[in-house]
Motif scaffolding. Structure first.
Motif, PDB file in Angstrom:
ATOM      1  N   ASP A  36       0.795  -1.227   0.000  1.00 38.92           N
ATOM      2  CA  ASP A  36       0.000   0.000   0.000  1.00 38.92           C
ATOM      3  C   ASP A  36       0.825   1.273   0.000  1.00 38.92           C
ATOM      4  N   ALA A  37       2.132   1.150  -0.156  1.00 38.04           N
ATOM      5  CA  ALA A  37       2.943   2.367  -0.083  1.00 38.04           C
ATOM      6  C   ALA A  37       3.273   2.920  -1.464  1.00 38.04           C
ATOM      7  N   GLU A  39       3.217   4.630  -5.234  1.00 34.51           N
ATOM      8  CA  GLU A  39       2.745   5.916  -5.739  1.00 34.51           C
ATOM      9  C   GLU A  39       1.300   5.825  -6.226  1.00 34.51           C
ATOM     10  N   PRO A  41      -1.852   3.171  -6.140  1.00 38.11           N
ATOM     11  CA  PRO A  41      -2.224   1.919  -5.488  1.00 38.11           C
ATOM     12  C   PRO A  41      -2.450   0.801  -6.513  1.00 38.11           C
TER      13      PRO A  41
ATOM     14  N   ARG B 373       3.493  12.395   3.708  1.00 32.75           N
ATOM     15  CA  ARG B 373       4.127  11.084   3.798  1.00 32.75           C
ATOM     16  C   ARG B 373       5.570  11.254   4.259  1.00 32.75           C
ATOM     17  N   ASP B 374       5.916  10.504   5.272  1.00 33.51           N
ATOM     18  CA  ASP B 374       7.280  10.543   5.783  1.00 33.51           C
ATOM     19  C   ASP B 374       8.185   9.796   4.806  1.00 33.51           C
ATOM     20  N   GLY B 409       4.352   5.760   4.687  1.00 36.39           N
ATOM     21  CA  GLY B 409       3.721   5.585   3.375  1.00 36.39           C
ATOM     22  C   GLY B 409       2.383   4.856   3.368  1.00 36.39           C
ATOM     23  N   MET B 413      -1.189   6.606   2.377  1.00 38.32           N
ATOM     24  CA  MET B 413      -1.907   6.113   1.199  1.00 38.32           C
ATOM     25  C   MET B 413      -3.304   5.645   1.584  1.00 38.32           C
ATOM     26  N   PRO B 427       3.111  14.293  -3.359  1.00 45.64           N
ATOM     27  CA  PRO B 427       4.131  14.461  -4.379  1.00 45.64           C
ATOM     28  C   PRO B 427       3.929  13.433  -5.492  1.00 45.64           C
ATOM     29  N   TYR B 428       4.266  13.808  -6.693  1.00 44.51           N
ATOM     30  CA  TYR B 428       4.226  12.809  -7.767  1.00 44.51           C
ATOM     31  C   TYR B 428       5.375  13.054  -8.728  1.00 44.51           C
ATOM     32  N   ILE B 441      -3.444  10.835 -12.933  1.00 43.67           N
ATOM     33  CA  ILE B 441      -3.559  10.562 -11.494  1.00 43.67           C
ATOM     34  C   ILE B 441      -4.830  11.158 -10.884  1.00 43.67           C
ATOM     35  N   ARG B 447      -5.132   7.710  -8.199  1.00 42.67           N
ATOM     36  CA  ARG B 447      -4.788   7.517  -6.797  1.00 42.67           C
ATOM     37  C   ARG B 447      -5.572   8.383  -5.829  1.00 42.67           C
TER      38      ARG B 447
END
Lengths: 309, 532
Positions: A36-37, A39, A41, B373-374, B409, B413, B427-428, B441, B447
């Motif tokens: 799930d991490a 960019e 899914p 997100r870390d 993450g 998400m 970020p992408y 996206i 996402r």
């Protein structure tokens, strides 16, 4: 004593079981899974397929008992982040650098710290004491990654005496071991100093002095031994620290050790490895405290274990 | 053993030990310390370091971002635009001597579609390969895919709609050695002994504890772009500037990325070694469009006008980011200056929008929490500082309280996907060089879980439009909807700074026409065009 040890081992088993359930539940209650991490899914279909491959589609209790059944047979599963080997193989590979680093760090740091503590206690309120206390305060308060960076800057970049980082050859082990030793030195110096001062003020020391024993014998044979209890208390947990490595020292010096796996197994939701690492720590702490108790009894006859008298 | 044998044994051993040490070795930082399979077509996110360098894609990009044929010598599109035919060049082989054929490419995608590939979305959404969705969802078997190895040298791809940019998509299409998978299964990519390569490099060793690798120049590679260096050490532990730069100073690395604190030191000490790269990436604010307070476009518009990007990038993000007005970064195909110019800082207008939404001077506006997100890398340098800047700015300009939360993450998400929070910094970074990448996206099912039908319609239309200018007009219209509806707030585009050792030279170390040096962002180009 044997009965006591047996009872303690039984309680270790119970602790182990309870901790394993708690860890397992916590681990799975954290949102997100191993896939799930990304960019973008993965689609639900792909996700289900991946989860099924890892057996994560089964009910939680089934997963728990399967895993623990394996653990009883020394099968800790296959780490998701390194599918080419078992968890045990991964641990035995990554543990070596951590053990060298931690073992040498403590082997160097503990005696040095004890000596520093003795020197400080015997020369209380002199410049030696102040220097020792300044040293141990720095060791405990300055983060180890800052110490690491300063060591690299001074000895690798400016003086160019030693390599900056990496692990392939033993000359690269020196700086990280020094960095690692900072905390044992500081801890031991502080504990030894206060325990020594405490013991030195006790009446039996005055008696020993009155009997005309040399100061050296008083310190090393009587005072140090009577000050050893707190040192044992900090030593065993610190020894476990050596086994698990220092995440920061390993990262700063690029050491392929175990430290990073403690973080990555949680971040990547690498359940088998995370579980194995936590169980390992639990087990080691249980055993370490059991050993501490036995050692207490050995070095101080006044402490009786088991209440058999 | 007689004397001669002994002597020759010593000589062989001696040569074996000294040759690698004498050969030129480039030591470089690289991606992630966790690597599972040395197989890009098995996993992208958890791949072994440099998996992509071991294989030859059908095509790839040079430093000017021109698409260059690699394994494919040429390609053509059918009249109806639905079928692409790729012709492989002659003489390509695997490092074990087996010929590299069209079948290896087709097999790579067939396996990806059927065994749960973490990058599967790409081939549906970017590639649009016919039957992809049905196969990944298990409704059809691999034979239903629009992929066909016509003969050893010809690959035919059928897409659901015309995909004029499909050749660019193939820059991430690497072959998988079918003969090795037949023998070892996916495990072929776990062990140095069974890993075979088709690209410019071969694998020598792989340290799994930190995913660092040693590659050597391939003896069997006959494709374009032959490496200039003999050996390559790619080490993810050098990626953090805090570790990489000291190692660079001590001569243990040939280049290092820099954090903001290191920039002045590096500039003073290595004025000729500094290289800048505009990453094709964008940081932006996204929302849960379905719930209060961000279901109101006026609220979102207020946020859009409340960000002073110039101040942000000249103070807290000095040297490491430039203002973003569009989701597309400058220099990226389709970048539109008129779109980007609309993202201005206008506190008056921001307050007006917020008042229109019923929150004059922020009164009554609920406390919100922005999630980021870390992570490490350039995002790790930019986003935490930016979050604090935004917090102060939104309080000052809009009079609202925004808390900040950093999450690992998977949790971040999860929040984005299941809408457990309503505002995010996202970020992408591009995956393939076409505007459809960034617009996709926000497409339905992308996402963010956005569903804006007008936008989707325009993007779908643009994706299959074969005339470049018409496509760009359609994308611009789509982005205008993003702006009018305030779907996102573009914030910044990251800049990465690196310092290069004077020992490195070659085309890849020189800036491109835009003044940027992409370094290992274009791994195939960089590692084959650098010398030491």
């Amino acid at each position: 004593m044997l009965l006591y040890i047996f009872r303690r081992l039984l309680s270790v088993a119970v602790t182990f079981f309870i901790v394993s359930v708690i860890i397992f539940l916590m681990m799975h209650s954290v949102p997100g899974g191993p896939f799930d991490a990304n960019e973008i899914p993965v689609s639900e279909a792909v996700r289900q397929q991946l989860m099924a491959q890892l057996g994560l589609d089964q009910p939680l209790y089934v997963q728990y008992f399967k895993y623990m059944w394996g653990v009883l047979h020394f099968d800790f599963g296959v780490p998701y982040q390194s599918p080419g080997e078992t968890v045990l193989q991964l641990l035995s590979r990554a543990w070596v650098p951590s053990l060298i680093l931690g073992g040498a760090g403590v082997a160097l740091g503990a005696p040095l710290g004890i000596l520093l503590g003795i020197a400080a206690a015997l020369n209380r309120n002199t410049w030696i004491d102040y220097l020792a206390s300044a040293f141990s305060t720095i060791g405990l308060t300055v983060p180890v990654f800052v110490i690491s960076m300063v060591l690299i800057l001074v000895f690798a970049v400016w003086l160019d005496w030693l390599p900056a980082s990496g692990w392939p050859t033993p000359d690269r082990w020196i700086l990280p071991i020094i960095a690692y030793a900072a905390i044992p030195v500081a801890t031991y110096a502080r504990y030894t100093r206060s325990a020594m001062l405490d013991t030195l003020s006790r009446p039996f020391v005055t008696v020993l002095r009155a009997k005309g024993l040399s100061e050296r014998r008083i310190v090393f044979q009587h005072v140090l031994r009577n000050s050893a209890i707190p040192l044992v208390t900090v030593f065993l947990p610190m020894f476990i620290g050596t086994a698990t490595g220092s995440i920061f020292v390993e990262a700063m010096f690029r050491i392929p050790g175990l430290g990073a796996y403690f973080v990555s197994s949680i971040e990547l939701r690498d359940y088998p490895l995370e579980m194995a690492l936590m169980l390992m720590i639990t087990f080691m702490y249980c055993i370490a405290y059991l050993l501490s108790d036995i050692v207490y009894a050995l070095i101080n006859p006044r402490i009786r274990v088991g209440g058999s008298e | 053993m007689n004397y001669i044998q002994k002597l020759s044994g010593v000589l062989v051993l001696g040569t074996a030990l000294t040759v690698p040490a004498m050969a030129q070795t480039v030591i470089a930082p690289s991606g992630s310390t966790a690597g599972t399979y040395m197989d890009y077509m098995k996993t992208v996110y958890d791949r072994g370091t440099g998996s992509e360098l071991l294989q030859i894609p059908l095509a790839t990009f040079d430093k000017e971002f021109e698409l260059t044929p690699m394994a494919a010598e040429s390609w053509e599109q059918s009249e109806d635009g639905l079928t692409w035919t790729f012709h492989l060049r002659d003489g390509l082989v695997w490092s074990d001597g087996e010929p590299l054929t069209a079948e290896d490419y087709v097999f790579a995608l067939e396996r990806a579609a059927t065994t749960g590939y973490d990058f599967a979305w790409y081939w549906d959404f970017a590639g649009g390969i016919d039957g992809w969705q049905e196969v990944t969802e298990g409704e059809a078997d691999a034979s239903a895919l629009g992929l066909n190895a016509v003969d050893d040298h010809t690959i035919e791809v059928t897409t659901t709609a015309p995909k004029p940019y499909f050749p660019a998509v193939t820059s991430l299409w690497y072959p998988v050695p079918k003969h090795m998978v037949d023998e070892y299964g996916d495990d072929w990519a776990l062990n140095v002994d069974t890993i075979v390569s088709s690209g410019p490099f071969e694998i020598e060793s792989w340290e799994k504890s930190n995913n660092s690798v040693v590659f050597t120049k391939s003896d069997t590679y006959t494709g374009p772009w032959e490496p200039q260096v003999e050996r390559l050490e790619l080490d993810p532990t050098l990626a953090a500037p805090e570790v990489g730069f000291p190692a660079f100073l001590a001569g243990d690395a040939d280049f290092s990325f820099l954090n903001t604190g290191q920039v002045p030191v590096a500039q003073a000490q290595f004025p000729d070694g500094i290289r800048e790269n505009a990453v094709f990436a964008t940081s932006y604010i996204s929302y849960d469009l379905d719930s209060e307070p961000f279901n109101d476009p006026d609220v979102r518009r207020a946020f859009y006008y409340a960000v002073d990007r110039d101040e942000l990038t000249s103070t807290v993000l000095k040297d490491i980011a430039i203002p973003a007005g569009s989701i597309l970064p400058p220099g990226y195909p389709g970048y539109n200056q008129d779109i980007a110019a609309q993202a201005i800082f206008d506190p008056e207008q921001a307050r007006q929008y917020l008042a229109d939404a019923g929150y004059p001077d922020g009164e009554g506006f609920p406390d919100i929490e922005i999630w980021y997100r870390d992570e490490g890398g350039y995002n790790g340098a930019i986003i935490p500082a930016m979050a604090q800047y935004l917090q102060a700015e939104f309080e000052e300009v809009l009079g609202i309280t925004m808390n900040i939360r950093s999450l690992p993450g998977p949790e971040w998400m999860d929040g984005l996907r299941n809408k457990t929070n309503n505002i995010f910094i996202a970020p992408y970074e591009y995956d393939y060089l076409d505007p459809s990448n960034f617009y996709g996206i926000f497409y339905d099912g992308g996402r963010h879980g956005y569903f804006v039908s007008d936008y989707d319609e325009l993007v779908a239309q643009a994706d299959s439009e074969s005339d470049w200018d018409t496509r760009l007009e359609l994308y611009a219209e789509a982005e205008q909807i993003m702006i009018d509806e305030g779907l996102i707030v573009p914030l910044v585009h990251p800049i990465t700074l690196a310092v290069l050792s004077g020992e490195l030279s070659g085309e890849a170390t020189e800036p491109n026409e835009l003044g940027f040096t992409p370094l290992d962002r274009l791994a195939h180009y960089f590692y084959t065009h650098v010398t030491k």
